[in-house]
Enzyme design. Structure first.
Site, mmCIF file in Angstrom:
data_model
loop_
_atom_site.group_PDB
_atom_site.id
_atom_site.type_symbol
_atom_site.label_atom_id
_atom_site.label_comp_id
_atom_site.label_asym_id
_atom_site.label_seq_id
_atom_site.Cartn_x
_atom_site.Cartn_y
_atom_site.Cartn_z
ATOM 1 N N ASP A 11 -20.184 -15.924 -34.278
ATOM 2 C CA ASP A 11 -20.881 -17.140 -33.842
ATOM 3 C C ASP A 11 -21.299 -17.987 -35.044
ATOM 4 O OD1 ASP A 11 -20.814 -16.108 -31.293
ATOM 5 O OD2 ASP A 11 -22.823 -15.243 -31.445
HETATM 6 N N1 URA Z 1 -21.861 -10.527 -31.077
HETATM 7 C C1 URA Z 1 -22.514 -11.703 -31.018
HETATM 8 O O1 URA Z 1 -23.358 -11.896 -30.154
HETATM 9 N N2 URA Z 1 -22.205 -12.641 -31.926
HETATM 10 C C2 URA Z 1 -21.305 -12.472 -32.898
HETATM 11 O O2 URA Z 1 -21.081 -13.380 -33.705
HETATM 12 C C3 URA Z 1 -20.629 -11.248 -32.950
HETATM 13 C C4 URA Z 1 -20.928 -10.289 -32.022
#
Ligand code: URA
Length: 250
Positions: A115
């Site tokens: 993310d």
């Molecule tokens: N899980 C999440 O919530 N975000 C990420 O970036 C990776 C795994």
């Protein structure tokens, strides 16, 4: 390895469909269809069976044109800072991880995603086959995260994370969860999961009532971030790559 006479990158012995995907001609599955359809020749002979391997020096042709791997496969590990997207370009004009890997001469792209707000270990490669294998849930590559969450999760709440949380009407696969430290306001968890559902760790923690404040991926399989600082990257060696596969069922 580079052939000094031709300047082309040499390759190890490998299966024909993998070779074709390395040439950027097709994904491995599409390459199989091309082989079955009789569109591929090796040393002048049409091959329609799967499983044949090609070695350096073999002439592979696809639809009558030579198929040559153009780039050596490279693998890079980046410590992605928060505030970068993992796509190659962003319609909203945000910074992308490509802004951090400008010094890499090969055309690499991210394997899986993190993310915008998540930090940590991201692999980039030009090897489509590797990207496919390491992101497919069937291959069970564990990814380990450090999550700082709001509040003090109870033992029962942590057990729910381990047993599976209903997301998108499907239980998450068993997770490894460890409470590293906590005070009244915050707790720090280490979680290992092998699925890669959208915002999975954030949604799992949210589901037990402890939203994530910060999230960092610290390992993929047995490959850890080591001393890489946010924004730094380095090439991975074949020993590094083995660490990803060795621990993949752990
Ligand atoms: N899980 C999440 O919530 N975000 C990420 O970036 C990776 C795994």
């Amino acid at each position: 390895m580079v052939d000094e006479m031709s300047g082309r990158h040499m390759f190890e012995k490998m299966r024909l469909q993998k070779y074709l995907s390395r040439c950027g001609i097709a994904s491995r599955r599409h390459a199989e269809e091309m082989i079955r359809a009789g569109r591929v020749r090796v040393n002048g002979v049409t091959v329609t069976e799967m499983g044949i391997t090609v070695s350096p020096g073999d002439l592979v042709e696809c639809d009558g044109k030579p198929a040559v791997p153009e780039e050596r496969p490279v693998y890079i590990m980046l410590n992605k800072p928060a505030g970068y997207v993992t796509t190659a370009s962003d319609p909203q004009g945000r910074k992308t991880v490509m802004d951090l890997t400008g010094g890499v001469s090969e055309r690499v792209y991210p394997v899986g995603r993190l993310d915008y707000d998540t930090e940590g270990l991201l692999i980039l490669t030009n090897d489509g086959d590797f990207a496919y294998r390491s992101t497919h849930p069937r291959h069970q590559v564990n990814k380990t995260y450090i999550a700082e969450v709001v509040g003090e999760p109870s033992r029962e709440a942590l057990q729910k994370l381990r047993d599976g949380i209903m997301l998108d009407r499907r239980l998450t696969s068993p997770a490894k969860v460890e409470l590293l430290r906590q005070n009244k306001r915050r707790a720090v968890l280490r979680l290992s999961i092998h699925e890669g559902r959208n915002r999975q760790v954030r949604r799992m923690c949210e589901a037990i009532g402890h939203p994530v404040r910060s999230l960092k991926r610290v390992a993929i399989g047995g490959l850890g971030l080591g001393s890489l600082k946010p924004g730094e990257w380095r090439y991975l060696s074949s020993k590094d790559l083995k660490k990803i596969e060795v621990d993949s069922n752990g």
